[in-house]
Design a protein around this motif. Structure first.
Motif: not given
Lengths: 481, 443
Positions: B68-90
């Motif tokens: 799992x050493x590869x995980x160290x190269x990321x710098x994850x944020x916590x989930x922020x505001x959603x960008x989701x819309x109806x079209x995508x969901x459909x």
């Protein structure tokens, strides 16, 4: 049926008939493990410098290692400073003939039924007997020498064939391999050495009998078998120990090397003292056994019947390096009362068209735990490798455990690997069928267990097979009903 | 690296950048999350455990084949505001299948996009479940040994409670649509779902995962499923994930007496996927089926760990996992069956079959049996090999070219698992997806 009656007769005997202590005067090294003890052992054996250096390297490496804890066995911590690392019958010199051997020692082996005496020549087995830390007698030496076969205690081989020992010792199991192998490399006292020259088929079974006699001692023997091109050798190993309340440590290393077209067959009937019904005492059997199929078409076959030891922890393995080499592992492991066994094998396929076969039969009774742990590894270059593994477990009683932990690692698409395992108890239908025909339940269980283990027992040389069958019955005593 | 003091007062050394990144965010996260005291305390404990455990190394038995050493190269944020819309969901909803659709954006239930047609299906958020006492009565927060589940515990934003009421039969399948949003930055997502199938109820669930956005995402989910007496629950998961998503999924199932649980885990694509599936019997005569299929290619890593805990007598479990591993991919299967003392009359079976398609592909299989009761029937089998030359020859001698012959055989190999799915539309869809994967046209 007649054989079955014999089994019953044996059943009536005491539970562990090898539990006697021989009153042989012992020479003991002081308890504890340090450089001085290693120098002491080495000096006792008058060893060449390379061996002492190797031992010291192993010791220093061991000091840096931690005792492994991954096996499915539980035991209180071992105090490595509370063990005698050297025990030998006193006034011990290498005997020229059996007449010179201490009659007490001969009596010990007589009780064990080991054919040390000349008149047992008819048995046709060459025996090297190891009592505590030293080899006491080797039979049939001359006859083997005629063929160029070297069969002697490893302490002797160090002097007579130092070049072979230096070349092969630690070549399959280096002292860095694991904790107990490092410990063994540092303090091993004796063991057997076999060299079969090119094209020679060893005409008789070679056998070593190991016996722990002294108390508070550990036994650390080292066996090295080399089969040169086109040769064949079958080797048997047996072991017993007195009944004592304390736990004694047995950490052996066995190394096999099979060159081109050579075949080594290694059989073990392990019957170290298993401890009493309450789980008190018994041998800790922590053994490293590994064979290297160095050359093409070589073959190494391990057969083991494990009935003894409070704790068994061993994995006789094959490194299949030569193309078309074959590794085999046949095992019956029986645990009763409070015994624990974590045993299995490793088959490392490196060469092309290498084949391996694993047949493991576990039988658990009483409150014991019996685990199969095995690895089949197919490396990237092992084209056409083939493995078949079968691991069956039989449970007798509802307080015991049977476990299977196979590891299968395949990195070559042309390899075919098959593994299957089953766990069950003896079906009531079968017992009923036998009861109906006038066979008591205890007999029926013995019968079924023998049938169950037959595939493995058939791979043992005949004298051993008879012995192993009796052992199974005796070890099962009291587990039915 | 740095010693870090968190609000529990314990100073611990953090050995990996992956954990350090979360450690830097934890205190602020806890302050702004505005959660009830008991949840905050649990989260603090969970994170303390994460710091203690660090990321697993291959030296640990459960992660023996995973680096799992590869995980160290990321710098994850916590989930922020959603960008989701109806079209995508459909786009992500099954066409032609009448189903309840529950949409989750970065692990959080989105009521506005969801469609609920069966009334017996009850959905609550954490705050609702806390206020009506459901959490106190039914759910205990506990730490586990798995570090990613504990990480989930520390950072989950919400828990979605799905209840299927007593005696209810949910007629239409329930589609859990997990959308991972990587539109804004490298994001870590911690979905947490609690499904309770009450006595005598029945439901079929299907979970799918969709990734949107270009940034790397990581999800570490926990799904807890409680199946009450005489209830039946079917769970199908299809995993087709792009290369820029890292997936850790933990599913813990508890089955009461006479209940039935069917799980089908179908993995077609994903750079890194780790599935942990555990079932524990808490009553007699329960029955479980695990079916799994994985197709690992490229440099993908797919790891399935299953655990069947026979803690009660008279239960039955059956497990079939099949896999195809090609290119430089690695697949891991670790299936464990534990039969506890007194779990007599247990029947437990397990089989794992693998086909390797390339010399750089690796399969590591470890089927385990750990048995402490005698009146049981347990077995496992594992195989690995390549396609049978004779079968190929048979097809080719009938005028089928190599490619087609190969695909035909592989399709037949996978079909055994696909046909266990009891929703015909889903079955057909997966068949088609699998076949397009075989000809290299999976999108």
């Amino acid at each position: 049926m007649e054989e079955n009656n014999n089994i019953l007769g044996n059943l009536a005997e005491n539970e562990y008939k090898y539990g006697f202590v021989s009153s042989i005067e012992q020479e003991l090294a002081p308890k504890g493990l340090n450089e001085d003890i290693i120098r002491f052992i080495s000096a006792k054996k008058n060893e060449p410098g390379f061996l002492l250096e190797w031992r010291l390297r192993a010791f220093h490496h061991w000091q840096k290692m931690k005792e492994p804890n991954w096996a499915k066995v539980k035991y209180p911590p071992i105090d490595y400073q509370d063990i005698h690392y050297y025990a030998a019958p006193k006034n011990f010199n290498k005997y020229k003939s059996l007449d010179e051997v201490d009659p007490e020692i001969l009596k010990t082996y007589e009780k064990l039924g080991i054919p040390l005496e000349e008149q047992k020549r008819l048995a046709g087995v060459a025996v090297d007997a190891v009592l505590d830390s030293v080899s006491v007698a080797t039979t049939f030496k001359e006859k083997l020498e005629e063929l160029g076969i070297i069969f002697c205690p490893i302490s002797e081989a160090v002097h007579t064939h130092p070049e072979l020992v230096e070349k092969y010792l630690g070549s399959v199991v280096p002292y860095t391999d694991n904790y107990f192998a490092a410990l063994n490399s540092a303090v091993f006292s004796d063991g057997s050495f076999v060299y079969v020259p090119k094209g020679v088929r060893c005409p008789m079974e070679l056998s070593t009998y190991f016996r722990i006699n002294a108390s508070s001692t550990g036994q650390f023997e080292r066996t090295l078998i080399i089969a040169d091109e086109g040769s064949y050798v079958s080797y048997l190993e047996g072991c017993t120990a007195p009944m004592r309340d304390e736990n004694q440590l047995h950490a052996a290393v066995v190394e096999l090397i099979a060159h081109k077209n050579a075949e080594i067959k290694y059989s073990t009937v392990q019957n170290w003292y298993p401890g009493d019904k309450e789980g008190k005492g018994g041998i800790y059997n922590f053994v490293t056994k590994r064979g290297l199929c160095e050359g093409e078409n070589s073959k190494i076959s391990w057969t083991q019947v494990e009935t003894g030891s409070a704790i068994t922890w061993k994995y006789p393995s094959c490194v299949l390096k030569g193309d078309n080499s074959v590794g085999e592992f046949y095992s019956v492991a029986l645990t009763n009362n409070f015994q624990q066994a974590d045993t299995g094998t490793k088959m490392i396929h490196l060469g092309k068209n290498t084949k391996s076969r694993i047949v493991s039969k576990g039988i658990s009774a009483g409150r014991s735990d019996n685990s199969y742990r095995g690895l089949v590894k197919i490396s990237k270059k092992a084209d056409g490798a083939r493995n078949f593994s079968q691991c069956d477990s039989l449970l007798l009683g509802d307080k015991c455990g049977a476990h299977t932990f196979p590891y299968i690692e395949v990195a070559n698409q042309t390899a075919i690997v098959e593994h299957e395992a089953t766990t069950s108890k003896i079906s009531e239908d079968i017992i009923f069928y036998l009861n109906q025909r006038g066979i008591s339940t205890e007999d029926a269980v013995a019968l079924i267990v023998h049938g169950y283990a037959k595939e493995v027992l058939n791979n043992l040389p005949m004298e051993f097979a008879v012995e192993a069958k009796k052992l199974l019955s005796v070890s099962l005593e009291g587990s039915v009903g | 690296m740095t010693g870090l003091k968190i609000n529990t007062g314990v100073t611990m050394e953090i050995k990996s950048k992956f954990i350090e990144n979360f450690a830097n965010k934890f205190d602020t996260y806890l302050k702004v999350s505005n959660l009830p005291e008991e949840i905050t305390q649990f989260k603090a404990k969970a994170f303390e455990r994460v710091l203690l455990d660090q990321i697993p190394t291959p030296k640990m038995e459960e992660w023996k084949y995973t680096n799992l050493a590869f995980l160290n190269k990321f710098n994850f944020d916590l989930a922020a505001l959603p960008t989701l819309d109806c079209k995508t969901v459909d786009k992500f909803i099954f066409q032609g299948l009448k189903a309840n659709v529950l949409v989750f954006n970065n692990g959080k239930f989105c009521k506005e996009f969801s469609i609920i047609i069966d009334e017996a299906l009850e959905i609550e958020t954490l705050s609702q479940a806390l206020s009506n006492g459901f959490v106190g009565n039914n759910l205990k927060f506990e730490l586990v040994s798995d570090v990613f589940t504990n990480l989930n515990a520390a950072f989950f934003e919400d828990i979605t409670f799905i209840r299927i009421k007593k005696n209810a039969i949910i007629k239409h399948p329930v589609h859990l649509l997990q959308i991972f949003d990587g539109n804004l930055s490298q994001t870590s997502i911690f979905p947490r779902t609690y499904i309770s199938v009450e006595e005598n109820a029945q439901a079929k669930f299907i979970e799918t995962y969709q990734k949107i956005g270009e940034f790397d995402t990581l999800s570490a989910s926990l799904t807890e499923i409680k199946i009450a007496a005489f209830a039946r629950f079917d769970f199908v998961r299809t995993q087709i994930l792009p290369d820029n998503h890292i997936f850790f999924g933990q599913t813990n199932v508890e089955q009461n007496r006479n209940s039935v649980f069917n799980d089908i885990t179908f993995t077609l694509d994903g750079k890194f996927i780790r599935n942990n599936l555990n079932t524990k019997f808490v009553g007699e005569y329960a029955e479980t089926h695990y079916y799994g299929f994985y197709f690992a290619d490229k440099i993908n890593y797919i790891d399935n760990h299953t655990f069947m805990d026979h803690a009660f007598p008279n239960c039955f479990s059956n497990e079939i996992y099949k896999g195809i591993v090609g290119d430089s991919a690695t697949a891991v299967f670790n299936g464990k069956i534990l039969v506890r003392p007194d779990a007599q009359k247990t029947n437990a079976y397990q089989s794992n079959k693998n086909i390797l398609l390339s010399d750089n592909a690796t399969i590591n299989a470890k089927p385990e049996l750990e048995i402490y009761a005698d009146d049981v029937k347990c077995s496992h089998g594992a195989t690995s090999g390549t396609l049978d030359e004779e079968q190929l020859f048979y097809l080719r001698s009938r005028g089928i070219n190599y490619e087609n012959a190969r695909n035909l055989l592989l399709a037949a190999f996978g079909e055994e698992i696909i046909e266990k799915i009891e929703i015909p539309q889903i079955q057909n869809m997966l068949s088609e997806l699998f076949e397009s994967k075989l000809v290299g046209k999976l999108q």
